[in-house]
Design a protein around this motif. Structure first.
Motif, PDB file in Angstrom:
ATOM      1  N   LYS A 252     -59.201  -7.009  26.451  1.00 33.66           N
ATOM      2  CA  LYS A 252     -58.123  -7.177  25.484  1.00 33.66           C
ATOM      3  C   LYS A 252     -58.521  -8.221  24.437  1.00 33.66           C
ATOM      4  CE  LYS A 252     -53.316  -8.041  24.797  1.00 33.66           C
ATOM      5  NZ  LYS A 252     -52.120  -8.694  25.245  1.00 33.66           N
ATOM      6  N   GLU A 253     -58.357  -7.791  23.196  1.00 32.73           N
ATOM      7  CA  GLU A 253     -58.790  -8.639  22.088  1.00 32.73           C
ATOM      8  C   GLU A 253     -58.036  -9.969  22.076  1.00 32.73           C
ATOM      9  OE1 GLU A 253     -59.725  -7.830  17.491  1.00 32.73           O
ATOM     10  OE2 GLU A 253     -58.946  -6.134  18.628  1.00 32.73           O
ATOM     11  N   GLY A 254     -58.773 -11.023  21.847  1.00 30.95           N
ATOM     12  CA  GLY A 254     -58.141 -12.325  21.717  1.00 30.95           C
ATOM     13  C   GLY A 254     -57.581 -12.867  23.018  1.00 30.95           C
ATOM     14  N   SER A 255     -57.893 -12.195  24.108  1.00 33.00           N
ATOM     15  CA  SER A 255     -57.319 -12.665  25.365  1.00 33.00           C
ATOM     16  C   SER A 255     -58.375 -13.368  26.204  1.00 33.00           C
ATOM     17  CB  SER A 255     -56.766 -11.475  26.143  1.00 33.00           C
ATOM     18  OG  SER A 255     -56.802 -11.740  27.517  1.00 33.00           O
ATOM     19  N   ASP A 256     -57.980 -14.494  26.784  1.00 36.06           N
ATOM     20  CA  ASP A 256     -58.893 -15.068  27.774  1.00 36.06           C
ATOM     21  C   ASP A 256     -58.168 -15.132  29.117  1.00 36.06           C
ATOM     22  OD1 ASP A 256     -57.132 -16.997  27.150  1.00 36.06           O
ATOM     23  OD2 ASP A 256     -58.610 -18.565  26.691  1.00 36.06           O
ATOM     24  N   ALA A 257     -57.270 -14.151  29.283  1.00 36.98           N
ATOM     25  CA  ALA A 257     -56.486 -14.095  30.521  1.00 36.98           C
ATOM     26  C   ALA A 257     -57.417 -14.001  31.723  1.00 36.98           C
ATOM     27  CB  ALA A 257     -55.571 -12.881  30.485  1.00 36.98           C
ATOM     28  N   ASP A 258     -57.102 -14.731  32.749  1.00 34.05           N
ATOM     29  CA  ASP A 258     -57.933 -14.621  33.948  1.00 34.05           C
ATOM     30  C   ASP A 258     -57.159 -13.997  35.111  1.00 34.05           C
ATOM     31  OD1 ASP A 258     -56.258 -16.680  34.399  1.00 34.05           O
ATOM     32  OD2 ASP A 258     -57.791 -18.104  35.090  1.00 34.05           O
ATOM     33  N   LYS A 259     -55.944 -13.533  34.798  1.00 33.69           N
ATOM     34  CA  LYS A 259     -55.167 -12.866  35.848  1.00 33.69           C
ATOM     35  C   LYS A 259     -54.776 -11.470  35.367  1.00 33.69           C
ATOM     36  CE  LYS A 259     -53.362 -16.563  38.592  1.00 33.69           C
ATOM     37  NZ  LYS A 259     -54.588 -17.311  38.649  1.00 33.69           N
ATOM     38  N   VAL A 260     -54.915 -10.489  36.259  1.00 30.39           N
ATOM     39  CA  VAL A 260     -54.515  -9.132  35.902  1.00 30.39           C
ATOM     40  C   VAL A 260     -53.025  -8.987  36.221  1.00 30.39           C
ATOM     41  CG1 VAL A 260     -55.031  -6.684  36.178  1.00 30.39           C
ATOM     42  CG2 VAL A 260     -56.827  -8.370  36.566  1.00 30.39           C
ATOM     43  N   THR A 261     -52.230  -8.820  35.189  1.00 28.43           N
ATOM     44  CA  THR A 261     -50.772  -8.736  35.385  1.00 28.43           C
ATOM     45  C   THR A 261     -50.301  -7.285  35.299  1.00 28.43           C
ATOM     46  OG1 THR A 261     -50.502  -9.116  33.044  1.00 28.43           O
ATOM     47  CG2 THR A 261     -50.320 -11.051  34.465  1.00 28.43           C
ATOM     48  N   LEU A 262     -49.013  -7.090  35.594  1.00 31.86           N
ATOM     49  CA  LEU A 262     -48.442  -5.739  35.619  1.00 31.86           C
ATOM     50  C   LEU A 262     -48.639  -5.015  34.294  1.00 31.86           C
ATOM     51  CD1 LEU A 262     -46.915  -3.634  37.268  1.00 31.86           C
ATOM     52  CD2 LEU A 262     -44.765  -4.631  36.459  1.00 31.86           C
ATOM     53  N   GLU A 263     -48.615  -5.761  33.196  1.00 32.37           N
ATOM     54  CA  GLU A 263     -48.732  -5.103  31.891  1.00 32.37           C
ATOM     55  C   GLU A 263     -50.052  -4.317  31.771  1.00 32.37           C
ATOM     56  OE1 GLU A 263     -49.328  -8.731  29.394  1.00 32.37           O
ATOM     57  OE2 GLU A 263     -49.829  -7.333  27.780  1.00 32.37           O
ATOM     58  N   TYR A 264     -51.126  -4.840  32.367  1.00 35.20           N
ATOM     59  CA  TYR A 264     -52.410  -4.133  32.310  1.00 35.20           C
ATOM     60  C   TYR A 264     -52.385  -2.882  33.187  1.00 35.20           C
ATOM     61  CZ  TYR A 264     -53.933  -8.307  29.939  1.00 35.20           C
ATOM     62  OH  TYR A 264     -54.046  -9.332  29.052  1.00 35.20           O
ATOM     63  N   PHE A 265     -51.699  -2.989  34.302  1.00 34.73           N
ATOM     64  CA  PHE A 265     -51.556  -1.815  35.165  1.00 34.73           C
ATOM     65  C   PHE A 265     -50.745  -0.733  34.458  1.00 34.73           C
ATOM     66  CE2 PHE A 265     -52.958  -4.715  38.424  1.00 34.73           C
ATOM     67  CZ  PHE A 265     -53.657  -3.895  39.296  1.00 34.73           C
ATOM     68  N   GLU A 266     -49.709  -1.158  33.727  1.00 39.01           N
ATOM     69  CA  GLU A 266     -48.891  -0.177  33.011  1.00 39.01           C
ATOM     70  C   GLU A 266     -49.724   0.547  31.964  1.00 39.01           C
ATOM     71  OE1 GLU A 266     -45.654  -2.781  31.951  1.00 39.01           O
ATOM     72  OE2 GLU A 266     -44.337  -1.804  33.419  1.00 39.01           O
ATOM     73  N   LYS A 267     -50.570  -0.197  31.262  1.00 39.90           N
ATOM     74  CA  LYS A 267     -51.487   0.420  30.292  1.00 39.90           C
ATOM     75  C   LYS A 267     -52.421   1.402  30.993  1.00 39.90           C
ATOM     76  CE  LYS A 267     -51.796  -0.924  25.839  1.00 39.90           C
ATOM     77  NZ  LYS A 267     -50.708   0.058  25.695  1.00 39.90           N
ATOM     78  N   ALA A 268     -52.984   0.945  32.094  1.00 41.71           N
ATOM     79  CA  ALA A 268     -53.942   1.790  32.827  1.00 41.71           C
ATOM     80  C   ALA A 268     -53.269   3.067  33.342  1.00 41.71           C
ATOM     81  CB  ALA A 268     -54.559   1.007  33.983  1.00 41.71           C
TER      82      ALA A 268
END
Ligand code: ATP
Length: 285
Positions: A252-268
């Motif tokens: 994800k652009e501009g993200s340095d998130a180190d935790k996979v949250t529900l929002e990424y699962f929803e996208k997937a």
């Protein structure tokens, strides 16, 4: 190599707890595979016949291979896994010779669980008058080996040698297409125990998702929601969904998130692979 290892597939140890759902099958496999090995003296004393070959059937990606790996791990025996379809690769050379080599290896390392995936690839040729095909030669090699192992078991039953059952080879085969398995392989004493490995239901999907998200750095992931949204997913699809969610998070652009949250699962979920059709589920029943 010369030893048949080019037709052997993944056989790393795994535990029962790494497989979600399928409680009944796990228990059946423990009884059919582990008990005769663990309690061999008592089995012999009771005159109980050790099992013939076991055939697991059901849709692809639903843990057939995992189950056999777990049975081998838990029984602490050698595990050899071979893909029957791979036997026919031009790189393999003489298919039936390779198959014999694998059986030889299985006996040498006994007690062994020998797993033959995609057993439906091994069929006798039906066109009369044709020269004996590679398929026919492989089928007859396999039948000879199967009957040989069966006979040895009978002898072991009768003999008094205390560690003789230890030397046995347990055969497990798998197929996605039970109706394509050559009938000769299903006769009594051959692959005569059939076990259905079903696609995951809601509860099983929950445990599969739990198993795979546990390995990731997740936060606020609603497993119940995901299990509800993945009705036609196999275990392999669910594993893939988790991987996709992690990739989304990484890229994800501009993200340095180190935790996979529900929002990424929803996208997937939007492009998630759903390998099963409602028809499939009916077909395998
Ligand atoms: P195939 O017929 O394609 O060989 P299979 O039924 O043997 O499929 P496996 O190879 O055991 O399926 O499963 C594929 C992958 O899917 C596994 O490596 C695992 O990561 C995941 N998987 C499938 N089912 C489960 C499950 N019940 N629990 C956890 N992971 C699972």
């Amino acid at each position: 190599s010369q030893k048949g290892s080019d037709v052997l597939t993944d056989s790393r140890p795994i535990s029962w707890s790494q497989i979600g759902g399928l409680q009944e099958i796990k228990e059946s496999l423990q009884q059919i595979i582990e008990w005769p090995i663990k309690f061999r003296d008592r089995f012999r004393n009771f005159g109980v016949k050790p099992p013939g070959g076991i055939l697991l059937y059901g849709p692809p990606g639903c843990a057939k291979t995992l189950l056999v790996r777990a049975a081998a791990t838990s029984a602490n025996v050698t595990f050899l896994s071979l893909s029957a379809a791979q036997l026919y690769s031009p790189f393999v050379g003489d298919s039936e010779k390779k198959l014999s080599e694998v059986f030889h290896q299985a006996r040498a390392g006994a007690p062994t669980i020998l797993f033959i995936d995609e057993i439906d690839a091994i069929v006798g040729s039906r066109d009369a008058g044709s020269k004996q095909s590679a398929h026919e030669r492989v089928l007859s090699t396999l039948l000879n080996e199967l009957d040989g192992i069966g006979m040895k078991r009978e002898q072991i039953q009768r003999s008094e040698e205390s560690n003789s059952l230890e030397r046995s080879v347990i055969l497990v085969a798998a197929t996605n297409r039970p109706n394509k398995v050559d009938k000769a392989l299903l006769r009594p004493g051959r692959f005569d125990r059939l076990l259905y490995v079903p696609p995951p239901d809601y509860e099983a999907r929950k445990s599969i998702l739990e198993i795979h998200t546990k390995k990731m750095n997740c936060e606020n992931v609603n497993i119940e929601f995901l299990a509800g949204m993945t009705e036609l997913c196999t275990g392999a699809d669910l594993e893939n969904l988790c991987l996709e969610a992690a990739l989304m998070c990484l890229t994800k652009e501009g993200s340095d998130a180190d935790k996979v949250t529900l929002e990424y699962f929803e996208k997937a979920l939007e492009n998630a692979r759903r390998s099963l059709t409602p028809k499939d589920i009916e077909f395998y029943k």
